[in-house]
Design an enzyme around this catalytic site. Sequence first.
Site, PDB file in Angstrom:
ATOM      1  N   THR A   1       0.800  -1.308  -0.047  1.00 48.54           N
ATOM      2  CA  THR A   1       0.211  -0.050  -0.024  1.00 48.54           C
ATOM      3  C   THR A   1       0.985   1.204  -0.016  1.00 48.54           C
ATOM      4  O   THR A   1       2.264   1.071   0.356  1.00 48.54           O
ATOM      5  CB  THR A   1      -0.956   0.031   1.440  1.00 48.54           C
ATOM      6  OG1 THR A   1      -1.541  -1.099   1.238  1.00 48.54           O
ATOM      7  CG2 THR A   1      -1.729   1.181   1.376  1.00 48.54           C
TER       8      THR A   1
ATOM      9  N   VAL B   1     -12.244  -6.647   0.294  1.00 46.91           N
ATOM     10  CA  VAL B   1     -11.769  -4.915   0.659  1.00 46.91           C
ATOM     11  C   VAL B   1     -11.040  -4.997   2.187  1.00 46.91           C
ATOM     12  O   VAL B   1     -11.411  -5.320   2.883  1.00 46.91           O
ATOM     13  CB  VAL B   1     -12.847  -4.396   0.838  1.00 46.91           C
ATOM     14  CG1 VAL B   1     -12.394  -2.731   0.895  1.00 46.91           C
ATOM     15  CG2 VAL B   1     -13.621  -4.258  -0.697  1.00 46.91           C
TER      16      VAL B   1
ATOM     17  N   ASP C   1      -8.334  -2.541   4.824  1.00 50.73           N
ATOM     18  CA  ASP C   1      -8.451  -1.150   5.324  1.00 50.73           C
ATOM     19  C   ASP C   1      -8.364   0.091   4.516  1.00 50.73           C
ATOM     20  O   ASP C   1      -9.021   1.204   5.079  1.00 50.73           O
ATOM     21  CB  ASP C   1      -7.650  -1.199   6.697  1.00 50.73           C
ATOM     22  CG  ASP C   1      -6.148  -1.240   6.168  1.00 50.73           C
ATOM     23  OD1 ASP C   1      -5.938  -1.784   5.241  1.00 50.73           O
ATOM     24  OD2 ASP C   1      -5.333  -0.448   6.915  1.00 50.73           O
TER      25      ASP C   1
ATOM     26  N   THR D   1      -0.313   1.013   6.586  1.00 46.27           N
ATOM     27  CA  THR D   1       0.059  -0.308   5.697  1.00 46.27           C
ATOM     28  C   THR D   1       0.183  -1.691   6.557  1.00 46.27           C
ATOM     29  O   THR D   1       0.166  -1.344   7.690  1.00 46.27           O
ATOM     30  CB  THR D   1       1.394   0.121   4.692  1.00 46.27           C
ATOM     31  OG1 THR D   1       2.457  -0.296   5.810  1.00 46.27           O
ATOM     32  CG2 THR D   1       1.565   1.250   4.179  1.00 46.27           C
TER      33      THR D   1
ATOM     34  N   GLY E   1      -4.519  -5.367   6.844  1.00 46.92           N
ATOM     35  CA  GLY E   1      -5.899  -4.523   6.976  1.00 46.92           C
ATOM     36  C   GLY E   1      -6.808  -4.980   7.763  1.00 46.92           C
ATOM     37  O   GLY E   1      -7.453  -4.242   8.373  1.00 46.92           O
TER      38      GLY E   1
END
Length: 374
Positions: free
Chosen positions: A228, A257, A259, A279, A282
């Site tokens: 991320t 999906v 965070d 990062t 998640g």
Amino acid sequence: MADQLNRREFVKATAAAAGLAAGLGSAREAAAAEAKPSAPAVRGSRARPVVISSANGHRHTHGGTQTCVETAFALITAGSDVLEALIAGVNIVELDPADDSVGYGGLPNADGVVQLDACCMHGPLKRAGGVACLEGVRTPSRVAHCVMQETDHHLLVGRDAQAFARQMGFAIEADLNTDNSRRKWLEWKRRVDPEHYLDPAQRARAGLEAGLSMVRDGLIDADHFYGTINCNGVSAKGEVCGVTTTSGLAWKIPGRVGDSPILGAGLYVDGEAGAAGSTGRGEANLYNLSSFLIVDRMRAGKSPLDAGMEALRRIRDNTVEPRLLDESGRPGFNVSFYIVNARGDFAGVSLKPNRFAVCTENGAEIRDTTPLFS
């Protein structure tokens, strides 16, 4: 003397004067308390400009001369809107196929499809936007920005997020894989059971182990398995904004999906207090809404470092499933936070040692995070 006070009258007059003085004193104290800021986190008129991000914010240039944090800082100090500057910075990483954790060439899901998530928050405007499971657009951060600017909503997902992006004029590509990301996906598929679908528990373990074995073999950067980029910034006026964008967990279940696009988890901004983004794993961050927790603690007066460490301890305490723990009983994964308050004070913290990027008037550099566990 007729006008001379007798003893009883003198006592009454003295008591009345004392009461009036006490009342005036109490009123002054109440007025002072009312005027006093509720917490030291509330900013003054000026702040120190700063941009902070995950370490990949100072690694990639997409063929240019500046990295994400350098680009964003230059734009902020030149007077650009803080959020637009940050998005211009992360676009460099999203478009650069050398970073396979974000945007174009990001590591795909279990079906070999690149699905992207992003969100952004504007402190002064108190607005936000996000997209999740977006396919075919290299710069999901810009689509998230359009959600913030052009709609009354905070989050659009899947095919409808793509339809919105098309309506906003974004080019839609059939496949965001590069030769690199496709080759790594095929290697992952080879390492997973050749029959592929086992029972759910076995398949989850097999898929995770296959991915981690690729990390151990040096085929995937450890940071990119949960890759991320989060990037937050503050202007000299104390304007705070943030953006997070990702291709998500490598080889994730289609539709997963994390965070990154969720306000309060992968990113949270309060224009009066500061910003935090993350990062790493998640699901651990989602369970604790850690970015909101960090910003809320800064609003109450904590420093970026102390607020971040509190969030890490919360994650540690709420990680109890044996499959998520290492041999020491600690979380077997990493989560990192990139934090700045409205004065421009900043910190990078993590469960385990990691690195972060920062750019100030002294230039850009990569620093070590402060870890909860050494």
